[in-house]
Write a protein that holds these residues in place. Structure first.
Motif, PDB file in Angstrom:
ATOM      1  N   UNK A   2      -0.845  -1.454  19.971  1.00 12.77           N
ATOM      2  CA  UNK A   2       0.577  -1.103  20.149  1.00 12.77           C
ATOM      3  C   UNK A   2       1.431  -1.812  19.118  1.00 12.77           C
ATOM      4  N   UNK A   3       1.087  -3.068  18.850  1.00 11.34           N
ATOM      5  CA  UNK A   3       1.858  -3.848  17.871  1.00 11.34           C
ATOM      6  C   UNK A   3       1.705  -3.219  16.485  1.00 11.34           C
ATOM      7  N   UNK A   4       0.499  -2.743  16.199  1.00  5.75           N
ATOM      8  CA  UNK A   4       0.252  -2.053  14.932  1.00  5.75           C
ATOM      9  C   UNK A   4       1.121  -0.802  14.842  1.00  5.75           C
ATOM     10  N   UNK A   5       1.224  -0.075  15.950  1.00  5.57           N
ATOM     11  CA  UNK A   5       2.035   1.144  15.931  1.00  5.57           C
ATOM     12  C   UNK A   5       3.521   0.857  15.760  1.00  5.57           C
ATOM     13  N   UNK A   6       3.922  -0.359  16.131  1.00  9.30           N
ATOM     14  CA  UNK A   6       5.320  -0.745  15.894  1.00  9.30           C
ATOM     15  C   UNK A   6       5.559  -1.113  14.431  1.00  9.30           C
ATOM     16  N   UNK A   7       4.457  -1.346  13.685  1.00 10.84           N
ATOM     17  CA  UNK A   7       4.634  -1.624  12.263  1.00 10.84           C
ATOM     18  C   UNK A   7       4.210  -3.014  11.817  1.00 10.84           C
ATOM     19  N   UNK A  40       7.018  -8.576  22.139  1.00 11.22           N
ATOM     20  CA  UNK A  40       5.630  -8.113  21.991  1.00 11.22           C
ATOM     21  C   UNK A  40       4.631  -9.162  22.492  1.00 11.22           C
ATOM     22  N   UNK A  41       5.139 -10.166  23.220  1.00  9.66           N
ATOM     23  CA  UNK A  41       4.297 -11.301  23.621  1.00  9.66           C
ATOM     24  C   UNK A  41       3.002 -10.874  24.305  1.00  9.66           C
ATOM     25  N   UNK A  42       3.080  -9.887  25.176  1.00 12.23           N
ATOM     26  CA  UNK A  42       1.878  -9.505  25.931  1.00 12.23           C
ATOM     27  C   UNK A  42       1.346  -8.135  25.509  1.00 12.23           C
ATOM     28  N   UNK A  43       1.797  -7.670  24.344  1.00 14.43           N
ATOM     29  CA  UNK A  43       1.419  -6.314  23.909  1.00 14.43           C
ATOM     30  C   UNK A  43       0.049  -6.322  23.223  1.00 14.43           C
ATOM     31  N   UNK A  44      -0.656  -5.190  23.267  1.00 10.92           N
ATOM     32  CA  UNK A  44      -1.972  -5.113  22.628  1.00 10.92           C
ATOM     33  C   UNK A  44      -1.819  -4.996  21.110  1.00 10.92           C
ATOM     34  N   UNK A  98       0.520 -13.783  17.064  1.00 11.01           N
ATOM     35  CA  UNK A  98       1.596 -12.902  16.587  1.00 11.01           C
ATOM     36  C   UNK A  98       1.175 -11.435  16.687  1.00 11.01           C
ATOM     37  N   UNK A  99      -0.099 -11.146  16.380  1.00  5.93           N
ATOM     38  CA  UNK A  99      -0.455  -9.719  16.349  1.00  5.93           C
ATOM     39  C   UNK A  99      -1.172  -9.251  17.621  1.00  5.93           C
ATOM     40  N   UNK A 100      -1.185 -10.094  18.646  1.00 10.71           N
ATOM     41  CA  UNK A 100      -1.612  -9.629  19.961  1.00 10.71           C
ATOM     42  C   UNK A 100      -3.084  -9.821  20.297  1.00 10.71           C
ATOM     43  N   UNK A 101      -3.861 -10.407  19.365  1.00 14.85           N
ATOM     44  CA  UNK A 101      -5.276 -10.644  19.671  1.00 14.85           C
ATOM     45  C   UNK A 101      -5.435 -11.746  20.713  1.00 14.85           C
ATOM     46  N   UNK A 118     -17.433   4.538   3.587  1.00 15.56           N
ATOM     47  CA  UNK A 118     -16.953   4.527   2.206  1.00 15.56           C
ATOM     48  C   UNK A 118     -15.563   3.897   2.199  1.00 15.56           C
ATOM     49  N   UNK A 119     -15.106   3.558   1.002  1.00 21.75           N
ATOM     50  CA  UNK A 119     -13.766   2.994   0.835  1.00 21.75           C
ATOM     51  C   UNK A 119     -12.726   3.945   1.434  1.00 21.75           C
ATOM     52  N   UNK A 120     -12.868   5.225   1.107  1.00 21.49           N
ATOM     53  CA  UNK A 120     -11.896   6.202   1.607  1.00 21.49           C
ATOM     54  C   UNK A 120     -11.901   6.267   3.136  1.00 21.49           C
ATOM     55  N   UNK A 121     -13.102   6.238   3.728  1.00 13.44           N
ATOM     56  CA  UNK A 121     -13.185   6.303   5.195  1.00 13.44           C
ATOM     57  C   UNK A 121     -12.548   5.076   5.851  1.00 13.44           C
ATOM     58  N   UNK A 122     -12.787   3.909   5.252  1.00 18.15           N
ATOM     59  CA  UNK A 122     -12.219   2.676   5.820  1.00 18.15           C
ATOM     60  C   UNK A 122     -10.688   2.740   5.791  1.00 18.15           C
ATOM     61  N   UNK A 123     -10.147   3.256   4.700  1.00 17.92           N
ATOM     62  CA  UNK A 123      -8.687   3.370   4.583  1.00 17.92           C
ATOM     63  C   UNK A 123      -8.155   4.407   5.582  1.00 17.92           C
ATOM     64  N   UNK A 124      -8.937   5.455   5.781  1.00 14.40           N
ATOM     65  CA  UNK A 124      -8.552   6.497   6.731  1.00 14.40           C
ATOM     66  C   UNK A 124      -8.433   5.939   8.155  1.00 14.40           C
ATOM     67  N   UNK A 125      -9.360   5.041   8.495  1.00 15.10           N
ATOM     68  CA  UNK A 125      -9.304   4.410   9.822  1.00 15.10           C
ATOM     69  C   UNK A 125      -7.961   3.715  10.001  1.00 15.10           C
ATOM     70  N   UNK A 126      -7.506   3.052   8.924  1.00 18.27           N
ATOM     71  CA  UNK A 126      -6.187   2.411   8.976  1.00 18.27           C
ATOM     72  C   UNK A 126      -5.087   3.437   9.190  1.00 18.27           C
ATOM     73  N   UNK A 127      -5.134   4.505   8.407  1.00 19.50           N
ATOM     74  CA  UNK A 127      -4.058   5.509   8.457  1.00 19.50           C
ATOM     75  C   UNK A 127      -3.968   6.183   9.827  1.00 19.50           C
ATOM     76  N   UNK A 128      -5.111   6.372  10.506  1.00 16.08           N
ATOM     77  CA  UNK A 128      -5.114   7.019  11.821  1.00 16.08           C
ATOM     78  C   UNK A 128      -4.362   6.214  12.881  1.00 16.08           C
ATOM     79  N   UNK A 129      -4.162   4.912  12.630  1.00 17.49           N
ATOM     80  CA  UNK A 129      -3.407   4.108  13.586  1.00 17.49           C
ATOM     81  C   UNK A 129      -1.978   4.606  13.755  1.00 17.49           C
ATOM     82  N   UNK A 130      -1.459   5.207  12.692  1.00 18.25           N
ATOM     83  CA  UNK A 130      -0.039   5.536  12.724  1.00 18.25           C
ATOM     84  C   UNK A 130       0.266   6.997  12.450  1.00 18.25           C
TER      85      UNK A 130
END
Ligand SMILES: Nc1ncnc2c1ncn2[C@@H]1O[C@H](COP(=O)(O)OP(=O)(O)O)[C@@H](O)[C@H]1O
Ligand SMILES: [Mg+2]
Length: 249
Positions: free
Chosen positions: A77-82, A70-74, A52-55, A97-109
């Protein structure tokens, strides 16, 4: 739950050599819904998430998200779609750190300017203020799981896939996690799909449940239908090997 489908998987199949890990599975999830995905170990739950999530790419079938194929999407890209999913916190995050790990998530979008705002929102939502500067590798299991859900939430998903986030938690930690997931669903309006063995969580959290066994979808329905379904009881619920929280509670 609304009447709009956010995700549709049609006839998806994935084999590893001669093993059919996921076999012609149809599944749909509606906006703002909470669904569960259950089944014995090796049933194909994680593989279905990966498809489902493209892995992983299915051998057959299609996955549609927000009306987009999204069958063949990375995964990116799927993350950027939401769509986001949780992982067990991987080694690449342990030195952060916890904050840095969360920041990595936020940078996706988000762009640079919006990132910190999102990080603050997520830290506040999950009550992580006191541990925001802690290294992920120093956290206990319950906090790590929460940080992982927080990191995925920071990508601003409309659909969040959670793979066994309650495993190993005590009863008290489980109840806390469940109330956070409910709030995430109701307040942030995020649809959730949870893979879980803890039946207490699945039955009380989920509006609908899908049951996989040996790669096949053997049942779907509301919790009461599932817990009374003879096939599900024989394949899974009757085995007594599910639903254990940590003995440390
Ligand atoms: N990358 C892979 N290569 C080979 N076999 C795999 C791979 N991933 C999963 N499998 C196999 O597919 C089946 C389903 O696994 P999985 O999706 O992890 O099940 P679950 O999450 O329900 O426990 C298992 O038999 C597993 O060994
Ligand atoms: Mg799994």
């Amino acid at each position: 739950m609304s009447n709009e489908k956010i995700l549709t998987a049609s006839g998806i199949t994935k084999s590893f050599g001669s093993l059919i890990a996921v076999n012609h599975v149809d599944l749909e999830i509606y906006e703002e819904e909470i669904v569960g995905l259950i089944g014995p170990n090796g049933a194909g739950k994680t593989t279905l998430f990966n498809l489902i999530n493209g892995l992983e790419t299915p051998d057959q079938g299609e996955v549609t998200f927000k009306g987009i194929d999204i069958t063949a999407m990375s995964p990116h890209k799927i993350c950027q779609l939401g769509m986001a999913r949780s992982f067990q916190v991987t080694r690449s995050f342990t030195q952060m750190s916890v904050e840095e790990a969360i920041k990595v998530g936020a940078y996706n979008r988000k762009n640079e300017k919006e990132v910190q705002e999102k990080v603050e929102w997520v830290i506040n939502f999950f009550g992580l203020e006191e541990i925001r500067d802690c290294k992920c590798s120093d956290l206990g299991l319950a906090s790590l799981r929460k940080v992982e859900v927080a990191r995925a939430t920071a990508t601003e998903p409309n659909l969040l896939l959670l793979d066994e986030v309650a495993a190993g938690l005590t009863s008290a930690e489980l109840l806390k996690l469940m109330s956070e997931l409910r709030r995430l669903n109701k307040e942030a309006k995020i649809a959730l799909c949870v893979v879980e063995h803890v039946m207490q969580m699945v039955m009380s959290l989920c509006e609908r449940i899908f049951v996989l066994d040996a790669g096949e979808l053997i049942a779907q329905g509301v919790p009461e239908e599932i817990s009374n379904n003879q096939r599900v009881i024989e394949a899974y619920l009757g085995r007594g090997s599910y639903g254990k929280t940590s003995s440390a509670d």
